[in-house]
Design an enzyme around this catalytic site. Structure first.
Site, PDB file in Angstrom:
ATOM      1  N   PHE A  99      14.087 -19.804   8.938  1.00  0.00           N
ATOM      2  CA  PHE A  99      13.579 -18.405   8.106  1.00  0.00           C
ATOM      3  C   PHE A  99      14.882 -17.696   7.878  1.00  0.00           C
ATOM      4  CE2 PHE A  99      10.061 -15.715   7.715  1.00  0.00           C
ATOM      5  CZ  PHE A  99       8.993 -16.637   7.587  1.00  0.00           C
ATOM      6  N   ASP A 195      -0.255   7.457  10.407  1.00  0.00           N
ATOM      7  CA  ASP A 195      -1.077   8.302  11.375  1.00  0.00           C
ATOM      8  C   ASP A 195      -0.318   8.398  12.611  1.00  0.00           C
ATOM      9  OD1 ASP A 195      -2.724   7.762   9.278  1.00  0.00           O
ATOM     10  OD2 ASP A 195      -3.952   6.255  10.319  1.00  0.00           O
ATOM     11  N   GLN A 214      12.388  -1.823   5.034  1.00  0.00           N
ATOM     12  CA  GLN A 214      12.553  -3.043   4.583  1.00  0.00           C
ATOM     13  C   GLN A 214      11.832  -3.386   3.312  1.00  0.00           C
ATOM     14  OE1 GLN A 214      11.438  -7.024   6.603  1.00  0.00           O
ATOM     15  NE2 GLN A 214      13.625  -6.992   6.849  1.00  0.00           N
ATOM     16  N   HIS A 216      10.747  -6.488   1.087  1.00  0.00           N
ATOM     17  CA  HIS A 216      10.586  -7.952   1.091  1.00  0.00           C
ATOM     18  C   HIS A 216      10.718  -8.549  -0.108  1.00  0.00           C
ATOM     19  CE1 HIS A 216       8.688 -12.013   2.078  1.00  0.00           C
ATOM     20  NE2 HIS A 216       8.825 -11.796   3.109  1.00  0.00           N
ATOM     21  N   LEU A 226       2.056 -10.015  -0.090  1.00  0.00           N
ATOM     22  CA  LEU A 226       3.074 -10.521   0.341  1.00  0.00           C
ATOM     23  C   LEU A 226       2.995 -12.343   0.085  1.00  0.00           C
ATOM     24  CD1 LEU A 226       5.378 -10.995   2.464  1.00  0.00           C
ATOM     25  CD2 LEU A 226       3.543 -11.002   4.177  1.00  0.00           C
ATOM     26  N   GLU A 229       8.116 -15.238   3.504  1.00  0.00           N
ATOM     27  CA  GLU A 229       9.269 -15.931   3.379  1.00  0.00           C
ATOM     28  C   GLU A 229       9.403 -17.632   3.880  1.00  0.00           C
ATOM     29  OE1 GLU A 229      12.230 -13.463   5.225  1.00  0.00           O
ATOM     30  OE2 GLU A 229      13.386 -14.853   5.963  1.00  0.00           O
ATOM     31  N   ARG A 260      16.524 -10.410   4.636  1.00  0.00           N
ATOM     32  CA  ARG A 260      15.472  -9.930   3.525  1.00  0.00           C
ATOM     33  C   ARG A 260      16.337  -8.836   2.630  1.00  0.00           C
ATOM     34  NH1 ARG A 260      10.008  -9.788   6.876  1.00  0.00           N
ATOM     35  NH2 ARG A 260       9.652 -12.156   6.856  1.00  0.00           N
ATOM     36  N   HIS A 326       7.896  -3.322   2.973  1.00  0.00           N
ATOM     37  CA  HIS A 326       7.271  -4.224   3.715  1.00  0.00           C
ATOM     38  C   HIS A 326       7.199  -3.700   5.177  1.00  0.00           C
ATOM     39  CE1 HIS A 326       5.883  -7.937   5.354  1.00  0.00           C
ATOM     40  NE2 HIS A 326       6.966  -8.172   5.735  1.00  0.00           N
ATOM     41  N   GLU A 357       5.372  -1.986  14.927  1.00  0.00           N
ATOM     42  CA  GLU A 357       6.178  -1.462  14.020  1.00  0.00           C
ATOM     43  C   GLU A 357       6.165   0.077  14.172  1.00  0.00           C
ATOM     44  OE1 GLU A 357       4.476  -2.684  10.236  1.00  0.00           O
ATOM     45  OE2 GLU A 357       5.884  -1.244   9.114  1.00  0.00           O
ATOM     46  N   ARG A 368      15.127  -5.806   9.778  1.00  0.00           N
ATOM     47  CA  ARG A 368      14.441  -6.771  10.733  1.00  0.00           C
ATOM     48  C   ARG A 368      14.549  -8.005   9.916  1.00  0.00           C
ATOM     49  NH1 ARG A 368       9.807  -9.200  10.515  1.00  0.00           N
ATOM     50  NH2 ARG A 368       8.850  -7.892   8.965  1.00  0.00           N
ATOM     51  N   SER A 373       8.950  -9.639  13.945  1.00  0.00           N
ATOM     52  CA  SER A 373       8.119  -8.412  13.908  1.00  0.00           C
ATOM     53  C   SER A 373       6.832  -8.999  14.847  1.00  0.00           C
ATOM     54  CB  SER A 373       7.586  -7.943  12.719  1.00  0.00           C
ATOM     55  OG  SER A 373       6.898  -8.755  12.114  1.00  0.00           O
TER      56      SER A 373
END
Lengths: 554, 312
Positions: A99, A195, A214, A216, A226, A229, A260, A326, A357, A368, A373
């Site tokens: 990754f 929220d 970030q 992506h 998405l 990756e 990223r 992202h 998050e 990140r 995550s």
């Protein structure tokens, strides 16, 4: 859910969600969850830590990162023991793939739906624990109930009936996700609307590092959906309009698997300099050379998404992609135990915890790494659950003035119902998203950000002049969308204000007028506080233990 | 321009549902959800439905389009338009709450009934339990389920029998029946063989058609049936029916319709057999009784050869 499971070992838990637990946006995470298991190559937590800190452009709090990466293997094994489905090596171990930004194949995965697999495994545990965990589906959280620096519960409403209620609690844990919905192009769900962070903000908790958002590299053109990756982890190429693998110019050693922020900026540069495909604002993700068999085994969902959403079969044709908002590195400041803190000195908001998050520990720093995550959500889910449990065992329920707390929320509803303006909320939402994308996106500068703040403020005042169509109480999704928009307009301003003040480029925050990282002035976390006069910026130092900031090349 | 004929229902205002037409120019590449959103945001803010991820993974936005359940975010709107219109209704087999929102409580209750979590007896090892890629493949498809309720909505059995667990819960059950790490396989297939379980499925395949993912419940139900029979869970009408069916075909190449009901009930199930008598008599009166003497088909040897090869 991971936090609830932890607390339910000794106490009763109410789990409140504005959707259903299985519909949370963690389920959209595709590629993997990082842990130095060493199942396909030797690996160590030290390497995982260094990759994470370097990936985060040295803004990470390293004491937290160390504990986080050290717990990773145990957390993965626990998920596996709970029943989580993982793809396997020929020997039957959990399979791991490469990754971006990780120097070893470290991403444990379940084909290309790892988040979905983990989410459902945790949901299964909730169903197993139904005696101690009560789930409130389709309830909305409006505000925290606090007294000084102690949190005593939340004010909520039932989306189905519109009834406003007070939930007393010895401890409250927020796992409310990110706020990518403020941007036009985003991978985020419609539910990712800030929220939680705004409820904390209203209770006097600052927001940490909001400027770090970030982008992506592989969002479906125009939609932002998405494409994992993992597509690049499995060997996919990025090609510009001339058919060149342009990453050669930007990150020659890691190519498509650079972090990223770097890949997203490279793509945006290619597009801005006219080398998008057909001169349009997208580039190509080419998987054709992987072959149908590997795509079907490792990336089946990606293939289906391409076919369903843009009629492109990635076995035969390259996918059109563009950078897409992202992940929010910033959020509610917590310490490494998930305990929310309210200032630069580490003062606690007793009884209030956050994870995932919505929280900023900060283990991700300024950017990140992919697969970190899901790990964050599970590690700090567990940690915040443990902290909340220990705390709740030592305190009694505090007295809450129910009437006063409820009235605040009822007034909010009343106010929205009463408005009889001419503005369209939809129009305001669209303009906000365009504004943030254009002037607070991948590339920022002083001028753009000032325009952005100005325009967001205008939208905030127009927001007060809207009109609601649905005045009923029953399942009124329109009113909740308006409340969410209100939150987003405020978080948008916070992001832009913090971005304007950070005169450097670091990780996900890039200023074309300050293209270099500036460790002398900005090796520090932003804390945005609310005050009578508007937003107030403070800073706090970064915790550096093992790795001194070094130049970041790939 | 297309007309979206949307079923509206708001018991706060009007007891009966009705259809309302909304005209919309479908933007290029718009999904059904994109269009419903546009209608809500530009024409009628009170239009109510669920949605969240808009990338076919959260399972919120299933509705009926032209009579069949679809995931709204996964379907290109243009593909649904017929004669300039598309008809949108809430999912079936669940009680409507408002417009396209239905009550999912029974759906989740049934998921809960199949003990939807891994059950093991041993203490877990230090590291992961091993599972071969082949074993993973047995639960790969079922684990793609997103709990959208599309299969539940269009299930033909649920339409007449509330007691049926339904395709989603049974697919979820296969997730554990098929999991090499689970130690309760026999208990699971025994419970799933009870009334309301796997044998109440009529094999219509509607759930496979409606499933937006590779979970395809009916195939999962068949997999549970296979495990149940392999595990010797035969003491129920469904299993006996399947076994009698196979026996008859293997023996004569055609169904022995006189024996199937008897063998499905079980020779010693006197109560069940007595219940068959009135049906038999009514069939006799309507001259629907199959021939008493059961003959084999001409090429029965070929059938036997096929069974022999399958056995091998």
């Amino acid at each position: 859910m991971r936090a609830a499971i932890e607390v339910s070992k000794e106490l009763d838990v109410a789990l409140l969600t504005k959707v259903y637990p299985s519909r949370s946006h963690s389920g959209a995470a595709q590629g993997g969850i990082a842990a130095a298991l060493g199942n396909s190559e030797s690996d160590s937590w030290e390497e995982h830590m260094y990759d994470t800190v370097k990936g985060g452009d040295f803004l990470n709090d390293q004491d937290a990162v160390e504990e986080y990466v050290k717990s990773a293997p145990r957390i993965i094994y626990e998920l596996e023991h709970m029943g989580c489905v993982f793809s396997r090596t020929p020997e039957g171990k959990i399979a791991q793939r490469s990754f971006g930004g990780h120097s070893k194949p470290r991403a444990c995965f379940s084909a290309d739906r790892t988040g979905h697999a983990i989410l459902h495994a945790l949901h299964e545990q909730l169903m197993k624990q139904s005696k101690t965990i009560k789930i409130y589906n389709e309830w909305y959280m409006h505000s925290l109930i606090t007294e000084g620096n102690r949190c005593n519960g939340v004010v909520v409403s039932d989306i189905r009936t519109g009834a406003v209620e007070v939930m007393h609690a010895k401890a409250v844990i927020f796992c409310t996700g990110g706020y990518g919905r403020v941007f036009k192009i985003t991978t985020n769900a419609f539910a990712s609307t800030a929220d939680g962070v705004m409820a904390a903000f209203d209770a006097g908790v600052p927001m940490e590092d909001p400027e770090f958002v970030q982008f992506h590299p592989s969002g479906l053109y125009r939609q932002g959906i998405l494409f994992s990756e993992a597509a690049r982890g499995e060997g996919g190429y990025l090609l510009n309009g001339k058919g060149e693998r342009f990453m050669e110019k930007y990150a020659p050693s890691r190519m498509e698997l650079a972090p990223r922020d770097i890949v997203a900026r490279a793509e945006q540069s290619e597009i801005d300099e006219g080398r998008g495909v057909n001169g349009e604002d997208y580039i190509h993700l080419d998987l054709r050379h992987l072959g149908e068999a590997r795509i079907m085994e490792r990336l089946p969902q990606i293939r289906q998404l391409g076919i369903d959403f843009i009629s492109v079969d990635c076995v035969k044709d390259p996918l059109p992609i563009q950078p897409t908002a992202h992940y929010s590195m910033g959020g509610i400041p917590t310490n490494k135990f998930g305990q929310v803190i309210v200032d630069g000195e580490g003062t606690k908001m007793e009884g209030f915890f956050a994870a995932g998050e919505c929280a900023c520990v900060s283990v991700h720093g300024a950017n990140r790494l992919g697969t970190n995550s899901l790990l964050d959500a599970t590690v700090f889910g567990e940690r915040s659950g443990k902290s909340a449990l220990e705390y709740a065992k030592t305190v009694d329920f505090a007295k809450v003035n129910e009437g006063r707390e409820k009235t605040k929320v009822l007034k909010l509803f009343e106010d929205i119902f009463q408005r009889d303006g001419t503005e369209s909320y939809n129009q305001i939402r669209d303009e906000m998203k365009v504004e943030m994308m254009k002037n607070c996106g991948v590339f920022r500068d002083d001028e753009k950000l000032k325009v952005c703040i100005d325009n967001i403020k205008k939208l905030q005042s127009r927001f007060k002049n809207g009109k609601v169509t649905d005045k009923g109480k029953l399942f009124n999704t329109e009113i909740y969308e308006i409340i969410e928009l209100g939150n987003m307009l405020r978080v948008a301003e916070i992001i832009a204000v913090a971005a304007l003040a950070r005169n450097e480029s670091r990780g996900g925050h890039y200023r074309t007028d300050f293209p270099k990282r500036d460790d002398v002035d900005f090796l520090k976390h932003t804390l945005v506080h609310g005050s009578e006069e508007g937003l107030e910026l403070k800073y706090k130092p970064v915790v550096i233990t093992k790795h001194q900031p070094a130049e970041r090349t790939y | 321009m297309a007309t979206f004929k949307i079923k509206r229902y708001n018991p706060e205002k009007q007891a009966e549902p009705y259809f309302e037409d909304f005209d919309l120019d479908i933007p290029d590449g718009a999904t059904l959800l994109d269009c419903i959103n546009l209608i809500k945001w530009t024409q009628d803010g009170s239009l109510t439905y669920r949605m969240s991820c808009r990338s076919a993974i959260c399972g919120s936005c299933a509705v009926k389009a032209n009579g069949h359940a679809v995931l709204a975010c996964q379907k290109q709107a243009v593909s649904l338009v017929k004669d300039g219109a598309v008809q949108i209704e809430p999912l079936g087999n669940m009680k409507p709450i408002k417009d396209l929102v239905v009550d999912f409580a029974p759906f989740w209750d049934k998921i809960n009934k199949v003990k939807p979590y891994l059950q093991t007896e041993d203490t877990p090892p230090q590291k992961e339990r091993t599972q071969s890629p082949e074993e993973f493949r047995l639960i790969d498809d079922t684990s793609t389920c997103i709990m959208c309720g599309a299969c539940y909505s269009d299930c033909n059995v649920l339409e007449v029998d509330d007691n049926f667990l339904g395709p989603a819960a049974l697919a979820k059950a296969q997730r554990f029946v098929g999991d090499s790490r689970d130690s309760k396989t026999l208990e699971r297939v025994t419970e799933l063989s009870e009334p309301g379980g796997i044998w109440d499925c009529t094999h219509c395949g509607e759930c496979v058609e409606r499933c937006p993912k590779p979970a395809e419940p009916f195939y999962r139900i068949k997999e549970i049936m296979t495990v149940a029979l392999e595990q010797g869970v035969h003491n129920n009408n469904g299993a006996r029916h399947a076994l009698s069916f196979t026996k008859s075909i293997k023996h004569s190449g055609r169904l022995n319709e006189n024996m199937i009901p008897v063998e499905s009930m079980g020779y010693f199930n006197f109560k069940g057999l007595i219940e068959l008598i009135p049906i038999g008599l009514r069939m006799l009166l309507k001259r629907k009784i199959p021939p008493i003497i059961h003959k084999s088909i001409d090429d029965v040897q070929d059938v036997k050869r096929i069974f022999k090869e399958l056995d091998q």
